[in-house]
Design a protein around this motif. Structure first.
Motif, PDB file in Angstrom:
ATOM      1  N   ARG A 151      22.080 -24.913 -13.080  1.00 30.90           N
ATOM      2  CA  ARG A 151      21.456 -25.260 -11.795  1.00 30.90           C
ATOM      3  C   ARG A 151      19.955 -25.461 -11.963  1.00 30.90           C
ATOM      4  NH1 ARG A 151      21.111 -21.018  -6.861  1.00 30.90           N
ATOM      5  NH2 ARG A 151      19.782 -20.076  -8.454  1.00 30.90           N
ATOM      6  N   ALA A 152      19.325 -24.495 -12.655  1.00 33.33           N
ATOM      7  CA  ALA A 152      17.876 -24.603 -12.856  1.00 33.33           C
ATOM      8  C   ALA A 152      17.534 -25.869 -13.632  1.00 33.33           C
ATOM      9  CB  ALA A 152      17.365 -23.366 -13.594  1.00 33.33           C
ATOM     10  N   ALA A 153      18.339 -26.160 -14.676  1.00 36.28           N
ATOM     11  CA  ALA A 153      18.079 -27.348 -15.494  1.00 36.28           C
ATOM     12  C   ALA A 153      18.322 -28.619 -14.698  1.00 36.28           C
ATOM     13  CB  ALA A 153      18.975 -27.319 -16.732  1.00 36.28           C
ATOM     14  N   ALA A 154      19.423 -28.657 -13.940  1.00 34.89           N
ATOM     15  CA  ALA A 154      19.790 -29.874 -13.202  1.00 34.89           C
ATOM     16  C   ALA A 154      18.725 -30.214 -12.164  1.00 34.89           C
ATOM     17  CB  ALA A 154      21.154 -29.703 -12.548  1.00 34.89           C
ATOM     18  N   ARG A 155      18.181 -29.185 -11.532  1.00 37.18           N
ATOM     19  CA  ARG A 155      17.109 -29.452 -10.553  1.00 37.18           C
ATOM     20  C   ARG A 155      15.970 -30.210 -11.224  1.00 37.18           C
ATOM     21  NH1 ARG A 155      17.396 -23.453  -7.711  1.00 37.18           N
ATOM     22  NH2 ARG A 155      18.930 -24.043  -6.137  1.00 37.18           N
ATOM     23  N   ILE A 208      13.212 -22.430 -17.853  1.00 37.39           N
ATOM     24  CA  ILE A 208      12.949 -23.870 -17.650  1.00 37.39           C
ATOM     25  C   ILE A 208      11.430 -24.104 -17.569  1.00 37.39           C
ATOM     26  CG2 ILE A 208      13.299 -25.854 -16.111  1.00 37.39           C
ATOM     27  CD1 ILE A 208      15.889 -24.959 -17.500  1.00 37.39           C
ATOM     28  N   GLU A 209      10.729 -23.240 -16.819  1.00 36.90           N
ATOM     29  CA  GLU A 209       9.263 -23.387 -16.707  1.00 36.90           C
ATOM     30  C   GLU A 209       8.606 -23.291 -18.092  1.00 36.90           C
ATOM     31  OE1 GLU A 209       7.999 -20.408 -13.905  1.00 36.90           O
ATOM     32  OE2 GLU A 209       9.297 -21.300 -12.372  1.00 36.90           O
ATOM     33  N   SER A 238       6.393 -26.044 -19.944  1.00 36.75           N
ATOM     34  CA  SER A 238       4.986 -25.825 -20.295  1.00 36.75           C
ATOM     35  C   SER A 238       4.767 -26.020 -21.796  1.00 36.75           C
ATOM     36  CB  SER A 238       4.483 -24.463 -19.814  1.00 36.75           C
ATOM     37  OG  SER A 238       4.991 -23.460 -20.634  1.00 36.75           O
ATOM     38  N   GLU A 239       5.784 -25.719 -22.629  1.00 40.20           N
ATOM     39  CA  GLU A 239       5.641 -25.923 -24.083  1.00 40.20           C
ATOM     40  C   GLU A 239       5.768 -27.394 -24.472  1.00 40.20           C
ATOM     41  OE1 GLU A 239       5.148 -23.878 -26.774  1.00 40.20           O
ATOM     42  OE2 GLU A 239       4.958 -22.054 -25.571  1.00 40.20           O
ATOM     43  N   TYR A 240       6.793 -28.048 -23.925  1.00 41.41           N
ATOM     44  CA  TYR A 240       7.164 -29.371 -24.439  1.00 41.41           C
ATOM     45  C   TYR A 240       7.073 -30.495 -23.411  1.00 41.41           C
ATOM     46  CZ  TYR A 240       8.941 -26.635 -28.366  1.00 41.41           C
ATOM     47  OH  TYR A 240       9.056 -25.774 -29.425  1.00 41.41           O
ATOM     48  N   GLY A 241       6.838 -30.137 -22.141  1.00 39.74           N
ATOM     49  CA  GLY A 241       6.577 -31.167 -21.132  1.00 39.74           C
ATOM     50  C   GLY A 241       7.785 -31.873 -20.565  1.00 39.74           C
ATOM     51  N   ARG A 242       8.973 -31.593 -21.115  1.00 36.25           N
ATOM     52  CA  ARG A 242      10.165 -32.244 -20.592  1.00 36.25           C
ATOM     53  C   ARG A 242      11.408 -31.460 -21.013  1.00 36.25           C
ATOM     54  NH1 ARG A 242      10.614 -37.392 -21.232  1.00 36.25           N
ATOM     55  NH2 ARG A 242      12.871 -37.401 -21.269  1.00 36.25           N
ATOM     56  N   ASP A 275      17.827 -13.578 -20.639  1.00 38.43           N
ATOM     57  CA  ASP A 275      19.149 -13.109 -20.222  1.00 38.43           C
ATOM     58  C   ASP A 275      19.783 -14.144 -19.289  1.00 38.43           C
ATOM     59  OD1 ASP A 275      21.349 -11.842 -19.180  1.00 38.43           O
ATOM     60  OD2 ASP A 275      20.272 -10.043 -18.533  1.00 38.43           O
ATOM     61  N   VAL A 276      20.907 -14.729 -19.718  1.00 36.74           N
ATOM     62  CA  VAL A 276      21.518 -15.788 -18.895  1.00 36.74           C
ATOM     63  C   VAL A 276      22.032 -15.277 -17.560  1.00 36.74           C
ATOM     64  CG1 VAL A 276      22.192 -17.307 -20.820  1.00 36.74           C
ATOM     65  CG2 VAL A 276      23.813 -15.582 -19.988  1.00 36.74           C
ATOM     66  N   THR A 277      22.207 -13.956 -17.436  1.00 37.37           N
ATOM     67  CA  THR A 277      22.737 -13.427 -16.177  1.00 37.37           C
ATOM     68  C   THR A 277      21.640 -13.167 -15.144  1.00 37.37           C
ATOM     69  OG1 THR A 277      22.588 -11.082 -16.788  1.00 37.37           O
ATOM     70  CG2 THR A 277      24.570 -12.273 -17.478  1.00 37.37           C
ATOM     71  N   ASP A 278      20.399 -13.377 -15.525  1.00 38.07           N
ATOM     72  CA  ASP A 278      19.256 -13.063 -14.659  1.00 38.07           C
ATOM     73  C   ASP A 278      18.739 -14.374 -14.033  1.00 38.07           C
ATOM     74  OD1 ASP A 278      16.648 -12.643 -13.703  1.00 38.07           O
ATOM     75  OD2 ASP A 278      16.194 -11.143 -15.242  1.00 38.07           O
ATOM     76  N   GLU A 279      18.918 -14.498 -12.737  1.00 35.20           N
ATOM     77  CA  GLU A 279      18.563 -15.754 -12.052  1.00 35.20           C
ATOM     78  C   GLU A 279      17.100 -16.141 -12.299  1.00 35.20           C
ATOM     79  OE1 GLU A 279      19.055 -15.537  -7.810  1.00 35.20           O
ATOM     80  OE2 GLU A 279      18.959 -17.715  -7.576  1.00 35.20           O
ATOM     81  N   ALA A 280      16.201 -15.179 -12.115  1.00 33.12           N
ATOM     82  CA  ALA A 280      14.773 -15.483 -12.266  1.00 33.12           C
ATOM     83  C   ALA A 280      14.436 -15.842 -13.716  1.00 33.12           C
ATOM     84  CB  ALA A 280      13.930 -14.292 -11.808  1.00 33.12           C
TER      85      ALA A 280
END
Ligand code: NDP
Length: 272
Positions: free
Chosen positions: A143-147, A91-92, A96-100, A80-85
């Motif tokens: 934001r999560a991706a940019a970090r 991203i995690e 973990s699947e693809y390493g990048r 869900d894109v509206t869920d911060e967590a």
């Protein structure tokens, strides 16, 4: 010849619908060699439109199968894109699947609904639903991706699917147009912040694309009239045109383009 996105990993949100913009984007990035993670809401099959039911459609799993059939790699994830967590978890999961991670396409958007009303009649809840899904959702995943992209240190590309509504801002579209104008501004701010890291951020502004969200306009003379009167090239898009622009922007061919909001609309809008 090596595929131009070989070795890259991409996320495309909202990519599970049969007639949509997300599906052609996900497939084209996969064809270009990217490993693609696609998301959807996990909508229940009984709410699928009739043509999806008739086709035995299975949302993001069907798109993942199509990508596998062309020899690509795809991971379908309900998120869900509206869920911060949930965005942080996505991203995690990708790492973990693809390493990048290299590419994010924020395509998910709230369905057309009760928000198509004059502001004086617009319930706050409808306003909020559109703004939170479109703008907050794009902010949270970007934001999560940019970090991570900054930490990874190899550049990257974020494309936000906006709309020409962000520039036309017509009557009865205040929530939608504001959400998309906000996406353009978010894209520009992030582009300037991330330029030193060679992370590019752009918005693509589709015009009238013939997807499910247009079904409420009807498919008869009313639709033909909309198409004739608003699209100089004389026909609606099917999403593939948006996909081509996204591929260009995320590939090396788009290397010097950042902070832009680019129309893909058959000529409907001119200028900024
Ligand atoms: P659809 O409404 O068909 O698809 C939107 C997608 O977003 C769906 O797959 C939906 O998932 C997903 N989504 C909605 N809410 C969430 C959420 N909270 N979390 C994750 N995913 C979510 O739209 P289109 O394919 O037509 O449009 C794609 C994008 O292009 C949208 O941002 C739209 O605003 C934009 N656009 C479309 C135009 C058009 O003419 N069609 C014109 C201009 C812009 P699910 O299927 O699970 O419900």
């Amino acid at each position: 010849m090596e595929q131009e996105l070989a070795g890259k990993v991409a996320i495309v949100t909202g990519a599970g619908r049969m007639r949509s913009i997300g599906r052609p984007i996900a497939k084209l990035l996969a064809e270009a060699g990217a490993k693609v993670v696609i998301t959807g809401t996990g909508r229940p099959p009984e709410r699928y439109p009739n043509d999806e039911k008739a086709a035995g459609w299975r949302d993001i799993d069907s798109v993942a199968d199509e990508i596998a059939e062309i020899g690509g790699t795809c991971l379908p994830v309900v998120s869900d894109v509206t869920d911060e967590a949930a965005n942080d978890r996505l991203i995690e999961r990708v790492l973990s699947e693809y390493g990048r991670l290299d590419i994010v396409v924020n395509n998910a958007g709230a369905a057309r609904g009760e928000d198509r009303a004059p502001v004086v009649d617009l319930p706050y809840e409808e306003w909020r639903k559109v703004i939170v899904t479109n703008l907050d959702g794009t902010f949270l995943l970007s934001r999560a991706a940019a970090r991570h992209l900054v930490k990874q240190g190899e550049g990257g590309s974020i494309v936000n699917i906006s709309s020409i509504a962000s520039k036309l801002a017509g009557a009865n579209t205040a929530a939608y147009a504001s959400s998309k104008a906000g996406i353009n501004a978010l894209s520009r701010s992030m582009a300037l912040e991330l330029a030193e890291h060679q992370v590019r951020v752009n918005a693509v502004c589709p015009g009238i694309i013939d997807t499910y969200r247009m079904d409420d306009l009807g498919r008869d003379e009313q639709w033909n009239q909309v198409v004739r009167s608003r699209i100089p090239l004389g026909y609606a898009g099917d999403g593939s045109e948006c996909a081509e622009m996204v591929l260009f922007l995320v590939s090396d061919r788009g290397n010097w383009i950042t902070g832009q909001a680019i129309n893909v609309d058959g000529g409907t809008v001119w200028g900024n």
